[in-house]
Design a protein around this motif. Sequence first.
Motif, short mmCIF file in Angstrom:
data_model
loop_
_atom_site.label_atom_id
_atom_site.label_comp_id
_atom_site.label_asym_id
_atom_site.label_seq_id
_atom_site.Cartn_x
_atom_site.Cartn_y
_atom_site.Cartn_z
N LYS A 67 0.84 -1.21 0.00
CA LYS A 67 0.00 0.00 0.00
C LYS A 67 0.87 1.27 0.00
O LYS A 67 0.57 2.24 -0.69
CB LYS A 67 -0.92 0.00 1.22
CG LYS A 67 -1.91 -1.17 1.26
CD LYS A 67 -3.04 -0.97 0.29
CE LYS A 67 -3.97 -2.19 0.23
NZ LYS A 67 -4.68 -2.44 1.49
N LEU A 68 1.96 1.22 0.76
CA LEU A 68 2.86 2.39 0.80
C LEU A 68 3.45 2.66 -0.58
O LEU A 68 3.55 3.82 -1.01
CB LEU A 68 4.00 2.14 1.79
CG LEU A 68 3.64 2.13 3.28
CD1 LEU A 68 4.84 1.70 4.11
CD2 LEU A 68 3.15 3.49 3.74
N ASP A 69 3.84 1.61 -1.27
CA ASP A 69 4.46 1.77 -2.59
C ASP A 69 3.46 2.23 -3.64
O ASP A 69 3.84 2.93 -4.60
CB ASP A 69 5.09 0.46 -3.04
CG ASP A 69 6.31 0.07 -2.21
OD1 ASP A 69 6.85 0.96 -1.53
OD2 ASP A 69 6.70 -1.11 -2.23
N ASN A 70 2.19 1.87 -3.47
CA ASN A 70 1.21 2.15 -4.52
C ASN A 70 0.31 3.35 -4.27
O ASN A 70 -0.10 4.01 -5.23
CB ASN A 70 0.34 0.90 -4.76
CG ASN A 70 1.10 -0.20 -5.48
OD1 ASN A 70 1.18 -0.21 -6.70
ND2 ASN A 70 1.68 -1.13 -4.71
N VAL A 71 0.02 3.65 -3.02
CA VAL A 71 -0.86 4.80 -2.77
C VAL A 71 -0.15 5.93 -2.04
O VAL A 71 -0.63 7.05 -1.99
CB VAL A 71 -2.12 4.39 -1.96
CG1 VAL A 71 -2.89 3.31 -2.70
CG2 VAL A 71 -1.77 3.92 -0.56
N HIS A 72 1.02 5.64 -1.44
CA HIS A 72 1.85 6.62 -0.76
C HIS A 72 1.01 7.59 0.08
O HIS A 72 0.80 8.74 -0.30
CB HIS A 72 2.70 7.40 -1.75
CG HIS A 72 3.91 8.02 -1.10
ND1 HIS A 72 5.05 7.29 -0.80
CD2 HIS A 72 4.15 9.28 -0.65
CE1 HIS A 72 5.94 8.08 -0.23
NE2 HIS A 72 5.41 9.30 -0.12
N PRO A 73 0.52 7.16 1.23
CA PRO A 73 -0.35 7.99 2.06
C PRO A 73 0.37 9.17 2.70
O PRO A 73 1.59 9.18 2.83
CB PRO A 73 -0.82 7.01 3.14
CG PRO A 73 0.30 6.03 3.25
CD PRO A 73 0.80 5.85 1.84
N LYS A 74 -0.42 10.14 3.09
CA LYS A 74 0.11 11.28 3.82
C LYS A 74 0.51 10.85 5.24
O LYS A 74 1.48 11.35 5.81
CB LYS A 74 -0.93 12.40 3.90
CG LYS A 74 -0.48 13.65 4.63
CD LYS A 74 -1.51 14.76 4.53
CE LYS A 74 -1.59 15.29 3.11
NZ LYS A 74 -2.48 16.49 3.00
N ALA A 75 -0.26 9.92 5.79
CA ALA A 75 0.01 9.45 7.15
C ALA A 75 -0.46 8.01 7.29
O ALA A 75 -1.39 7.58 6.61
CB ALA A 75 -0.69 10.33 8.18
N ILE A 76 0.21 7.27 8.20
CA ILE A 76 -0.28 5.94 8.54
C ILE A 76 -0.60 5.91 10.03
O ILE A 76 0.08 6.53 10.84
CB ILE A 76 0.73 4.82 8.17
CG1 ILE A 76 2.01 4.94 8.99
CG2 ILE A 76 1.04 4.85 6.70
CD1 ILE A 76 2.95 3.76 8.80
N LEU A 77 -1.66 5.20 10.38
CA LEU A 77 -2.06 5.00 11.77
C LEU A 77 -1.81 3.53 12.08
O LEU A 77 -2.42 2.66 11.45
CB LEU A 77 -3.53 5.35 11.98
CG LEU A 77 -3.93 6.83 11.86
CD1 LEU A 77 -4.01 7.26 10.40
CD2 LEU A 77 -5.25 7.08 12.57
N VAL A 78 -0.92 3.24 13.02
CA VAL A 78 -0.48 1.87 13.27
C VAL A 78 -0.85 1.44 14.67
O VAL A 78 -0.49 2.10 15.66
CB VAL A 78 1.05 1.75 13.09
CG1 VAL A 78 1.49 0.30 13.23
CG2 VAL A 78 1.49 2.31 11.75
N ASP A 79 -1.56 0.32 14.79
CA ASP A 79 -1.83 -0.28 16.09
C ASP A 79 -0.54 -0.85 16.68
O ASP A 79 0.27 -1.43 15.94
CB ASP A 79 -2.86 -1.41 15.96
CG ASP A 79 -4.18 -1.05 16.62
OD1 ASP A 79 -4.19 -0.17 17.51
OD2 ASP A 79 -5.21 -1.65 16.26
#
Length: 251
Positions: free
Chosen positions: A47-59
């Motif tokens: 997902k990081l490589d394909n949509v490159h989010p502004k932020a990730i929320l990680v449990d």
Amino acid sequence: MGQEKKNTFLIVSGDKVRVQKCTDILNRNFPNCSIFHSAEWFETKYKLDNVHPKAILVDEYLPKGSGFDVVTKVLKERNNNDISIIIMSYVSDHDAFTKEVASGRVQFLNEPDRESALVECVSKIVSPHKVETQVQYQIKQLEPGAILFAEGEKTELTYIVKKGSLRAYCASPEGDKITLGEIVAGEFVGEMGHFNHEPRSATVEAITDVELIAIPNSAVDNVIFTRPSWAKALVKTLSTRLKKANKALAG
């Protein structure tokens, strides 16, 4: 231009209820959201490589490993340098990601189920110009007899006593003042409002000339994280109050 304005988030969690709740909060509070989710590292990397989010929320805890491991891998990859990270953990690990927390790239979200807490963290990423960028605390001085805050007031600030002493008291049903204790230099005062989000439970009055550091409750976690001596002062304050409470209960 439209792509630049899109708020893209990646939620890394194996808890479907939390994923849905975070998704609803983000959509409700931020415009033009695209929200993806994953539950383990390989899916996260895709997902990081394909949509490159502004932020990730990680449990912190994931079905197949630790959220901290995922964060470590994200930070190691240079093409992720512009991605902010929010770690959803009930207790901040002050030994983890020290440099990134100090810079603001990594945040700990201690109340992931409280909407205002999540919105506050994400706002620092989506609308950084609205966030306090100057020193997040100020000096406050009181003369003897001056009231720092009154019982029942809304809680907005936490204080550290630099000089002098204060007393805390509450009103009895008959209107008398019941002294709860004395607060001296090196101790926090008003800190419970930061933790329980409730109005002030007591009135605090200066006994001597007093100098305090006032910290907005929204900045307490970050300020304490970057100042270990303040974290120790908070632990000492809470420990002292607990001992006094136990002594009072024991008679």
